[in-house]
Design an enzyme around this catalytic site. Structure first.
Site, PDB file in Angstrom:
ATOM      1  N   ARG A  52      40.350  39.308  49.328  1.00 26.40           N
ATOM      2  CA  ARG A  52      40.320  38.523  48.203  1.00 26.40           C
ATOM      3  C   ARG A  52      41.753  38.767  47.119  1.00 26.40           C
ATOM      4  NH1 ARG A  52      35.052  37.025  44.284  1.00 26.40           N
ATOM      5  NH2 ARG A  52      36.170  39.354  43.347  1.00 26.40           N
ATOM      6  N   ARG A  59      61.866  42.969  30.358  1.00 23.30           N
ATOM      7  CA  ARG A  59      60.646  41.664  29.629  1.00 23.30           C
ATOM      8  C   ARG A  59      61.559  40.626  29.591  1.00 23.30           C
ATOM      9  NH1 ARG A  59      59.271  38.138  26.260  1.00 23.30           N
ATOM     10  NH2 ARG A  59      57.275  37.558  26.101  1.00 23.30           N
ATOM     11  N   HIS A 117      60.494  36.063  31.430  1.00 24.95           N
ATOM     12  CA  HIS A 117      58.940  35.539  32.255  1.00 24.95           C
ATOM     13  C   HIS A 117      59.737  35.557  33.931  1.00 24.95           C
ATOM     14  CE1 HIS A 117      58.417  34.392  28.307  1.00 24.95           C
ATOM     15  NE2 HIS A 117      57.006  34.358  28.612  1.00 24.95           N
ATOM     16  N   GLU A 162      31.796  27.403  36.201  1.00 26.26           N
ATOM     17  CA  GLU A 162      31.646  29.083  36.309  1.00 26.26           C
ATOM     18  C   GLU A 162      31.064  29.481  35.233  1.00 26.26           C
ATOM     19  OE1 GLU A 162      33.890  31.732  38.802  1.00 26.26           O
ATOM     20  OE2 GLU A 162      35.743  30.446  36.826  1.00 26.26           O
ATOM     21  N   LEU A 164      36.504  30.770  40.538  1.00 26.65           N
ATOM     22  CA  LEU A 164      36.543  32.304  41.600  1.00 26.65           C
ATOM     23  C   LEU A 164      35.737  32.212  42.436  1.00 26.65           C
ATOM     24  CD1 LEU A 164      38.891  34.972  41.759  1.00 26.65           C
ATOM     25  CD2 LEU A 164      36.147  35.970  40.750  1.00 26.65           C
TER      26      LEU A 164
HETATM   27  N1  PDD Z   1      33.502  39.054  37.730  1.00 26.79           N
HETATM   28  N2  PDD Z   1      33.722  34.168  38.187  1.00 26.79           N
HETATM   29  C1  PDD Z   1      34.572  35.074  37.231  1.00 26.79           C
HETATM   30  C2  PDD Z   1      35.514  34.445  36.704  1.00 26.79           C
HETATM   31  C3  PDD Z   1      34.430  36.671  37.619  1.00 26.79           C
HETATM   32  O1  PDD Z   1      35.040  37.568  36.715  1.00 26.79           O
HETATM   33  C4  PDD Z   1      33.800  37.118  38.545  1.00 26.79           C
HETATM   34  C5  PDD Z   1      33.954  37.849  38.563  1.00 26.79           C
HETATM   35  C6  PDD Z   1      33.014  36.021  39.102  1.00 26.79           C
HETATM   36  C7  PDD Z   1      32.090  36.957  40.414  1.00 26.79           C
HETATM   37  O2  PDD Z   1      32.770  37.494  41.566  1.00 26.79           O
HETATM   38  P1  PDD Z   1      31.942  38.629  42.280  1.00 26.79           P
HETATM   39  O3  PDD Z   1      31.019  38.195  43.298  1.00 26.79           O
HETATM   40  O4  PDD Z   1      32.995  39.002  43.278  1.00 26.79           O
HETATM   41  O5  PDD Z   1      31.966  39.360  41.251  1.00 26.79           O
HETATM   42  C8  PDD Z   1      33.032  35.044  39.140  1.00 26.79           C
HETATM   43  C9  PDD Z   1      33.906  40.692  38.445  1.00 26.79           C
HETATM   44  C10 PDD Z   1      32.805  41.271  38.160  1.00 26.79           C
HETATM   45  C11 PDD Z   1      34.423  41.435  36.306  1.00 26.79           C
HETATM   46  O6  PDD Z   1      35.737  40.427  35.699  1.00 26.79           O
HETATM   47  O7  PDD Z   1      33.879  42.273  36.080  1.00 26.79           O
END
Ligand code: PDD
Length: 285
Positions: A52, A100, A102, A181, A206
């Site tokens: 990923r 710097r 963009h 989410e 995500l």
């Molecule tokens: N966060 N959605 C978002 C926006 C996230 O930041 C995360 C994970 C998940 C879950 O993904 P996974 O199962 O791969 O951890 C979903 C991590 C843990 C963090 O930012 O600390």
């Protein structure tokens, strides 16, 4: 044992770990990251996390700072040097340091790579059994939430708002009234018939590694899983709900806004999934 960080090829004292102020991660949040769980010194689903990371960096057109094997090795070594057997490794890669401006620098700088590790434990039994509250709000983030970018200020504000309201997590709702989410977790519901529903991966979420693993574990245990969007109304009427992430494992939701789910404590399906996931992390599945 003093803490150690990995910074661009060196293991250094955590308190002295530095990146230049003109790093594009600092100035533009121009980078991606991963959080990987460690169990007994082993990276849990490390390969999926590293794949990923490669995808996120690919979408951002940032060169992978090292091959997947090397990244996995450095992650495990960072944990080892910190004496961490159970906890997390944090990996962050950015486009690197440049004056710097963009657009991408004409000559690509060397991408920056940083890793840290610390002890951590999954949510305690009491928290899990009580379940947590979530606060819904309009999703005000960008349209590429499928990239695990370090640009998290939208998620930061969402989670802060949730915490100030007494909720543990924010549930971000898209323009069609469907739950995308959580601020740092994936969202799930359990239907009246005991099946699981979680949104199919798209640009609003995500694609969580915990989510992916739990789909496999649930199906393996004969629990049906539908990958489709669900509305906030459907969630509030659901039998159970829960959230998943690398650090919260499977965490039951007992309240959405002012709506109490079930008897106001963790539901049985959610608790069973947490047990399954615990067994998997411990290496017993
Ligand atoms: N966060 N959605 C978002 C926006 C996230 O930041 C995360 C994970 C998940 C879950 O993904 P996974 O199962 O791969 O951890 C979903 C991590 C843990 C963090 O930012 O600390």
């Amino acid at each position: 044992m003093s803490r150690i960080a990995y910074v661009n090829g060196r293991y250094v004292a955590h308190r002295d770990a530095r990146i230049h102020i003109e790093d594009r991660g600092y100035q533009f949040a121009d980078g991606a990251y991963e959080v990987i769980w460690l169990s007994g010194g082993r990276l849990v689903d490390g390969q999926w996390h590293l794949e990923r990371l490669a995808r996120s960096l690919g979408e951002l057109e940032i060169a992978l700072p090292a091959g997947s094997r090397a990244l996995g090795f450095i992650a495990a070594e960072t944990a080892r040097r910190n004496g961490v057997a159970d906890g997390i490794v944090y990996l962050q890669a950015t486009r690197g340091t440049a004056r710097r401006d963009h657009p991408f620098p004409a000559r690509a700088p060397r991408p920056s790579l940083v890793m840290t590790s610390r002890r951590a434990a999954a949510p305690a039994a009491a928290t899990t059994e009580a379940g947590v509250g979530v606060l819904s709000m309009a999703d005000f983030r960008w349209d590429r939430c499928d990239i695990k970018a370090i640009a998290l200020v939208g998620n930061v504000l969402a989670k802060q708002r949730a915490r100030e309201s007494g909720a543990y997590e924010a549930w971000l709702v898209d323009r069609d009234g469907m739950v995308a989410e959580g601020g740092s977790t994936n969202a799930w519901i359990v239907t009246a018939s005991g099946g699981l529903v979680t949104r199919a991966p798209d640009e609003r979420i995500l694609a969580g590694i915990t989510r992916r693993r739990l789909i496999e574990l649930a199906r393996g245990a004969g629990i049906p899983v539908e990958e489709r969007a669900f509305s906030l109304e459907e969630a509030k009427a659901a039998r159970e709900a829960f959230i998943t992430s690398t650090t919260c494992f499977v965490l039951p939701v007992s309240r959405i806004d002012d709506t109490v789910l079930g008897n106001g404590r963790a539901g049985g399906v959610s608790l069973e999934l947490r047990r399954l996931y615990d067994q998997f992390v411990a290496g017993a599945l």
